[in-house]
Design an enzyme around this catalytic site. Structure first.
Site, PDB file in Angstrom:
ATOM      1  N   THR A  31      19.241 -45.425 -27.656  1.00  0.00           N
ATOM      2  CA  THR A  31      19.128 -46.879 -27.528  1.00  0.00           C
ATOM      3  C   THR A  31      18.103 -47.494 -28.477  1.00  0.00           C
ATOM      4  O   THR A  31      17.986 -48.725 -28.544  1.00  0.00           O
ATOM      5  CB  THR A  31      18.736 -47.262 -26.091  1.00  0.00           C
ATOM      6  OG1 THR A  31      17.483 -46.630 -25.764  1.00  0.00           O
ATOM      7  CG2 THR A  31      19.794 -46.839 -25.102  1.00  0.00           C
ATOM      8  N   LYS A  32      17.367 -46.671 -29.206  1.00  0.00           N
ATOM      9  CA  LYS A  32      16.298 -47.192 -30.045  1.00  0.00           C
ATOM     10  C   LYS A  32      16.825 -47.644 -31.411  1.00  0.00           C
ATOM     11  O   LYS A  32      17.972 -47.376 -31.776  1.00  0.00           O
ATOM     12  CB  LYS A  32      15.204 -46.127 -30.224  1.00  0.00           C
ATOM     13  CG  LYS A  32      14.588 -45.654 -28.914  1.00  0.00           C
ATOM     14  CD  LYS A  32      13.983 -46.796 -28.130  1.00  0.00           C
ATOM     15  CE  LYS A  32      13.220 -46.342 -26.895  1.00  0.00           C
ATOM     16  NZ  LYS A  32      14.063 -45.863 -25.814  1.00  0.00           N
TER      17      LYS A  32
END
Length: 392
Positions: free
Chosen positions: A205-206
């Site tokens: 998700t980064k």
């Protein structure tokens, strides 16, 4: 008969409405960025040909070197994930006493402290940055304090100088949970270069990911060496083990994805900035909304777009979140509840009534809107319209 026809029409209308809602593809709050598959395949062929899958292989070493250059830091040590990186840093520094940390973070930060054999002590946060308040940290210092573990929440840098001054006066390590901070700079310098070490996440998700992974950044070669040994079960060589470690190594496959991803990061960050700027432009005049934004000396990565829903907004944060959800848009109450109010940590001395007022208020009022490079402009405009006029 008319009553039955009316009921039938209402049922049809209800089904059509539900069908229309279901036909809209749900909008996630984040969506992983992935490099083109054709960029990854050459790495996979090399891995399959060599048979080297792990144990500090060529792609892990190459990614470490490229990230050292990208961050402009002397040492980067890749690990399987950010949580393990935080645990290893605490273990390598010999921290077993009290660690002052933020209650406004993902629970993994606090879990790592406990798993390392130390005790989390929560200090309140600054209402403008939502990061650890240096004043609150100073108030929590005791003879049992062995470290400060601060969190750069949403990639907004902490007051690094003030926290370093406190750590220096006490003679204790300063560690940064920099999970959100890929590409962030403060005062022209990578935020990862501050403190004794920083741990960054490469979770899916980064802004930069290796599918799953992380890295520890430090200017201390002895600390990096100790962390490297702990990440490989404490092994020095084929015949010697000098500490109790664990398996926290990054695999060659994960490193290969990172190498394929790295050339696209600048473009991804630019797209994120455009999305955040559009939100700010459209929502800054809305009464009852406040925004967490970096100071002018910060190069930010636009990792998330948190809004603070204040009492003079027409509806509550939770109601806004529910309205967005009903219209197919995911928004996240991030971080709710505060770690200090989760069952494993509630009841500790630093979590009692009247404490952590700012952190608890933030947990009850922050909502993160969708931000990812593939967010369609029309979809973003729909999100903006809902937030601007939640009751229409």
């Amino acid at each position: 008969m008319k009553h039955l026809i009316s009921q039938k029409n209402s049922l049809v209308l209800s089904r059509l409405t539900n069908l229309d809602a279901q036909s809209i593809e749900p909008v996630p709050v984040v969506r992983p960025s992935m490099p083109p598959l054709e960029d990854v395949l050459p790495y996979l062929r090399d891995i399959w040909a060599s048979g080297d899958l792990t144990n500090n292989g060529i792609f892990v070493r190459r990614l470490q070197e490229e990230l050292q250059g990208y961050f402009d830091v002397p040492y980067v040590s890749l690990v399987a994930n950010c949580t393990l990186g935080t645990l290893l840093a605490l273990r390598a520094l010999g921290i077993t006493g009290d660690v002052i940390t933020s209650p406004y973070t993902f629970v993994a930060t606090t879990n790592a402290i406990v798993l390392a054999g130390a005790t989390p002590i929560f200090a309140d946060i600054d209402p403008e940055t939502l990061n650890l308040s240096p004043t609150a940290v100073a108030e929590q210092i005791t003879e049992r304090t062995q470290a400060i573990l601060a969190v750069h929440c949403y990639g907004i840098p902490c007051d690094v100088e003030a926290l370093q001054a406190i750590a220096d006066r006490r003679g204790i390590p300063l560690i940064f949970d920099a999970a959100h901070c890929f590409g962030v700079k403060v005062g022209g310098r990578s935020v990862l270069a501050y403190g004794d070490c920083s741990i960054v996440s490469f979770h899916a998700t980064k802004v930069f990911n290796t599918l799953e992974g992380g890295a520890i950044v430090s200017s201390n070669p002895q600390l990096v060496e100790a962390i490297g040994q702990l990440a490989n079960n404490g092994i020095i060589d084929n015949e010697n083990v000098n500490s109790i470690g664990l398996n926290a190594k990054m695999s060659e496959l994960h490193a290969a994805v990172g190498l394929a991803q790295l050339p696209y990061v600048s473009d991804e960050l630019a797209k994120r900035r455009t999305i955040v700027e559009a939100y700010l432009s459209a929502l800054s005049s809305v009464q009852g909304l406040r925004f967490i934004q970096p100071s002018s000396d910060v190069v930010h990565n636009s990792y998330m777009f948190p809004i603070i829903v204040e009492p003079d907004y027409p509806i509550t944060r939770d109601k806004l979140c529910e309205i967005l959800r009903q219209k197919g848009i995911s928004a996240r109450k991030y971080f709710y509840p505060s770690v200090a109010d989760l069952p494993p940590y509630a009841g500790a001395p630093s979590t009692g009534p009247g404490t952590l007022a700012v952190a608890r208020r933030a947990a009850d009022s922050v909502l993160c809107l969708p931000v990812f490079p593939g967010l369609d402009l029309a979809v973003q405009n729909r999100i903006i319209e809902i937030v601007r006029n939640p009751l229409s």
